[in-house]
Design a protein around this motif. Structure first.
Motif, short mmCIF file in Angstrom:
data_model
loop_
_atom_site.label_atom_id
_atom_site.label_comp_id
_atom_site.label_asym_id
_atom_site.label_seq_id
_atom_site.Cartn_x
_atom_site.Cartn_y
_atom_site.Cartn_z
N HIS A 2 -2.32 0.65 5.25
CA HIS A 2 -3.01 -0.37 4.54
C HIS A 2 -2.66 -1.81 5.25
O HIS A 2 -3.63 -2.60 5.58
N ALA A 3 -1.66 -1.93 5.89
CA ALA A 3 -1.05 -3.18 6.53
C ALA A 3 -1.89 -3.39 7.80
O ALA A 3 -2.31 -4.39 8.44
N LEU A 4 -2.02 -2.16 8.41
CA LEU A 4 -2.79 -2.33 9.85
C LEU A 4 -4.32 -2.68 9.54
O LEU A 4 -4.76 -3.30 10.36
N LEU A 5 -4.86 -2.01 8.47
CA LEU A 5 -6.23 -2.13 8.16
C LEU A 5 -6.43 -3.74 7.88
O LEU A 5 -7.25 -4.14 8.30
N SER A 6 -5.71 -4.15 7.21
CA SER A 6 -5.52 -5.59 6.80
C SER A 6 -5.28 -6.57 7.86
O SER A 6 -6.11 -7.49 7.89
N ALA A 7 -4.54 -6.27 9.16
CA ALA A 7 -4.58 -7.00 10.07
C ALA A 7 -5.71 -6.86 10.99
O ALA A 7 -6.30 -7.82 11.72
N PHE A 8 -6.32 -5.73 10.89
CA PHE A 8 -7.57 -5.61 12.27
C PHE A 8 -8.93 -6.18 11.33
O PHE A 8 -9.87 -6.41 11.99
N ALA A 9 -8.81 -6.22 9.95
CA ALA A 9 -9.89 -6.45 9.29
C ALA A 9 -10.60 -7.92 10.10
O ALA A 9 -12.06 -7.85 10.06
N PRO A 10 -9.88 -9.07 10.06
CA PRO A 10 -10.29 -10.26 10.67
C PRO A 10 -11.20 -10.04 12.12
O PRO A 10 -12.09 -10.61 12.36
N ILE A 11 -10.45 -9.08 12.82
CA ILE A 11 -11.11 -9.02 14.37
C ILE A 11 -12.43 -8.33 14.20
O ILE A 11 -13.50 -8.83 14.77
N TRP A 12 -12.66 -7.40 13.26
CA TRP A 12 -13.85 -6.76 13.16
C TRP A 12 -14.80 -7.56 12.58
O TRP A 12 -16.16 -7.51 12.83
N THR A 13 -14.44 -8.17 11.52
CA THR A 13 -15.43 -8.85 10.59
C THR A 13 -15.97 -10.06 11.46
O THR A 13 -17.18 -10.23 11.59
N LEU A 14 -15.22 -10.92 12.34
CA LEU A 14 -15.83 -11.98 12.94
C LEU A 14 -16.41 -11.48 14.25
O LEU A 14 -17.54 -12.14 14.73
N THR A 15 -16.06 -10.58 14.90
CA THR A 15 -16.77 -9.81 16.01
C THR A 15 -18.29 -9.29 15.54
O THR A 15 -19.08 -9.47 16.28
N ALA A 16 -18.19 -8.75 14.31
CA ALA A 16 -19.33 -8.23 13.81
C ALA A 16 -20.45 -9.38 13.29
O ALA A 16 -21.77 -9.33 13.62
N ILE A 17 -19.70 -10.29 12.81
CA ILE A 17 -20.43 -11.48 12.67
C ILE A 17 -21.28 -12.15 14.05
O ILE A 17 -22.41 -12.74 14.08
N GLY A 18 -20.38 -12.47 14.95
CA GLY A 18 -20.79 -12.69 16.43
C GLY A 18 -21.98 -11.96 16.90
O GLY A 18 -22.84 -12.33 17.47
N TYR A 19 -21.97 -10.62 16.77
CA TYR A 19 -23.00 -9.69 17.02
C TYR A 19 -24.09 -9.83 16.13
O TYR A 19 -25.53 -10.02 16.87
N ALA A 20 -24.02 -10.02 15.03
CA ALA A 20 -25.28 -10.20 14.08
C ALA A 20 -25.97 -11.50 14.43
O ALA A 20 -27.13 -11.54 14.40
N VAL A 21 -25.25 -12.61 14.65
CA VAL A 21 -25.67 -13.99 15.01
C VAL A 21 -26.57 -13.83 16.40
O VAL A 21 -27.53 -14.39 16.48
N GLY A 22 -25.91 -12.89 17.45
CA GLY A 22 -26.56 -13.07 18.64
C GLY A 22 -27.72 -12.14 18.46
O GLY A 22 -28.79 -12.38 19.10
N ARG A 23 -27.75 -10.79 17.55
CA ARG A 23 -28.99 -10.27 17.49
C ARG A 23 -30.18 -11.04 16.73
O ARG A 23 -31.53 -10.94 17.24
N SER A 24 -29.65 -12.11 15.96
CA SER A 24 -30.68 -12.87 15.19
C SER A 24 -31.39 -13.89 16.17
O SER A 24 -32.56 -14.47 15.82
N GLY A 25 -30.60 -14.27 17.12
CA GLY A 25 -31.01 -15.42 17.99
C GLY A 25 -30.81 -16.77 17.41
O GLY A 25 -31.40 -17.62 18.06
N LEU A 26 -29.90 -16.76 16.34
CA LEU A 26 -29.97 -17.88 15.39
C LEU A 26 -29.48 -19.31 16.20
O LEU A 26 -29.71 -20.32 16.18
N LEU A 27 -28.55 -18.63 17.21
CA LEU A 27 -27.70 -20.03 18.04
C LEU A 27 -28.26 -20.16 19.42
O LEU A 27 -27.84 -20.94 20.24
N GLY A 28 -29.58 -19.57 19.56
CA GLY A 28 -30.08 -19.67 20.95
C GLY A 28 -29.63 -18.69 22.05
O GLY A 28 -28.64 -18.19 21.91
#
Length: 326
Positions: A2-28
Motif C-alpha cells: 500500500h505504501a508503494l502504491l501511495s508513493a507511485f499514485a501522483p506519478i501516474w496521475t500527473l503523467t496521465a493528466i498530461g497525456y489526456a491534455v496532449g490528446r485533447s490539444g487543449l494547450l496547443g
C-alpha cells in the motif's frame, strides 16, 4: 505494498493528466516544448537553489553514501559505454543513456517511499544533494560538449568553463552552495516565492512527460534520426530494456554488494541504500534530452518503463531485506 502504491499514485496521475491534455490539444502544439523550457530554465533551478541553500553538502560524507555513490557511478558508466558500444550513440545521447541508467527519482518518489517504508527520509535528502551537486554537472558537461558547435580544443574548453553561466541548473546549484557555505538566509518573502516556484518543477515535468507520450516520433529537435522505422523501433526497445535493467536490477545489486559484504552497513542503512538505488529513472533525463534537442524516446520510455518495473523491484527489496521502519 500500500505504501508503494501511495508513493507511485501522483506519478501516474500527473503523467496521465498530461497525456489526456496532449490528446485533447487543449494547450496547443507547442505545449510540450514551452513547459519543458519552463521546467529546465525556471522551476527546476528554483527548486535546486532552495534545496541546496538550506542544506549542508558535507552531510553525504558517510559509508551509506559511499555505497550508493558506487552503484550510481558504476551503472552510469555502464550506461554510457553501452549506449556507445551497443547502440552507436554519440556523446550527448550516451550522456542521456548514462543518466537514464543511474539517476534515481529521489524527490517525488524517493521521499514518499522512504517515509512510508523506512520511516525516515534523511538519507534521500543526502542523495538529492549528491545527484544535484556531483552527478548532474557531469551529465550536463557531457551534454554540452556533445551538442556544442565547433570541435576545436579551445572551443570545447571555453564551453566547459562558461557552462555554469549558461546552464541555469548548474548556476542555481552553485549559488545554493555559496549561500549555504556563507550561512546566509534569504528574506522570508523571497524564500517563500522560491519555494512556490520550485514546487512547480516536479508536477510540470510529469505533465510534460505525459504530453510527450502523444508525440510521433517524440524527438527533441535538430538531431532527429532518419533510420528505417522498423530498425529504429527494434533498436529503441532493446536500448530501453537495457537501460531499465541497469537501473532497476544492476544498480541496487551493486549497492547491496558494496554496502553489505564490503562496508558491512547495519541492516537499516543497507536497506535504505538498496531501496533508494532501486528507485526508477528520474524524469530529469527526459527534460535534459528535450532541452538539448536530442531524441527523447529512449529517455521518455525509460522513465515510464523503469517506474513500472521498480514497483516489483522495490517490493522485492523490501521483502528480502525486511521492513525496518514503522
Amino acid at each position: 505494498m500500500h505504501a508503494l502504491l501511495s508513493a507511485f499514485a501522483p506519478i501516474w496521475t500527473l503523467t496521465a493528466i498530461g497525456y489526456a491534455v496532449g490528446r485533447s490539444g487543449l494547450l496547443g502544439e507547442q505545449a510540450e516544448a514551452v513547459l519543458g523550457r519552463f521546467v529546465f530554465h525556471v522551476a527546476m533551478p528554483a527548486a535546486l537553489f532552495t534545496m541546496v541553500s538550506g542544506a549542508r553538502p558535507a552531510a553525504f560524507a558517510n559509508s551509506s553514501m559511499v555505497a550508493f555513490a558506487a552503484g550510481t557511478a558504476l551503472v552510469c558508466g555502464l550506461g554510457f559505454v553501452t549506449a556507445g558500444r551497443l547502440f552507436g550513440r554519440g556523446t550527448a545521447d550516451r550522456a542521456i543513456g548514462s543518466m537514464a541508467s543511474g539517476y534515481v527519482n529521489s524527490a517525488n518518489l524517493g521521499i514518499p517511499v522512504a517515509v512510508q517504508v523506512l520511516g525516515d527520509a534523511s538519507f534521500v535528502a543526502q542523495i538529492i544533494l549528491f545527484q544535484v551537486l556531483l552527478v548532474s554537472p557531469v551529465i550536463l558537461t557531457l551534454l554540452d560538449t556533445g551538442t556544442g558547435t565547433g570541435s576545436g580544443k579551445g572551443v570545447v574548453v571555453r564551453r566547459m568553463l562558461t557552462m555554469p553561466v549558461r546552464n541555469p541548473i548548474i548556476m542555481a546549484s552553485l549559488l545554493g552552495v555559496v549561500v549555504s557555505a556563507l550561512g546566509l538566509r534569504l528574506p522570508h518573502a523571497l524564500a517563500h516565492s522560491g519555494d512556490l516556484l520550485g514546487a512547480a518543477a516536479v508536477p510540470t515535468a510529469l505533465i510534460t512527460l505525459g504530453l510527450s507520450l502523444n508525440s510521433r516520433p517524440a524527438t527533441g529537435g535538430p538531431t532527429e534520426h532518419t533510420e528505417p522505422a522498423e530498425s529504429t523501433v527494434r533498436t529503441k526497445r532493446a536500448e530501453v530494456a537495457t537501460t531499465v535493467a541497469l537501473k532497476t536490477l544492476v544498480q541496487p545489486l551493486i549497492a547491496f554488494v558494496v554496502g553489505g559484504p564490503l562496508l558491512h552497513l547495519p541492516d537499516h542503512q543497507l536497506m535504505a541504500v538498496v531501496l533508494c538505488s532501486a528507485l526508477p529513472t528520474a524524469q530529469n533525463a527526459f527534460i535534459y534530452a528535450q532541452q538539448y534537442g536530442l531524441d527523447t524516446r529512449v529517455a521518455r520510455n525509460s522513465v515510464v518503463a523503469s517506474t513500472v518495473v521498480s514497483m516489483a523491484t522495490l517490493s522485492l527489496a523490501t521483502w528480502v531485506l525486511g521492513t525496518t521502519g514503522p
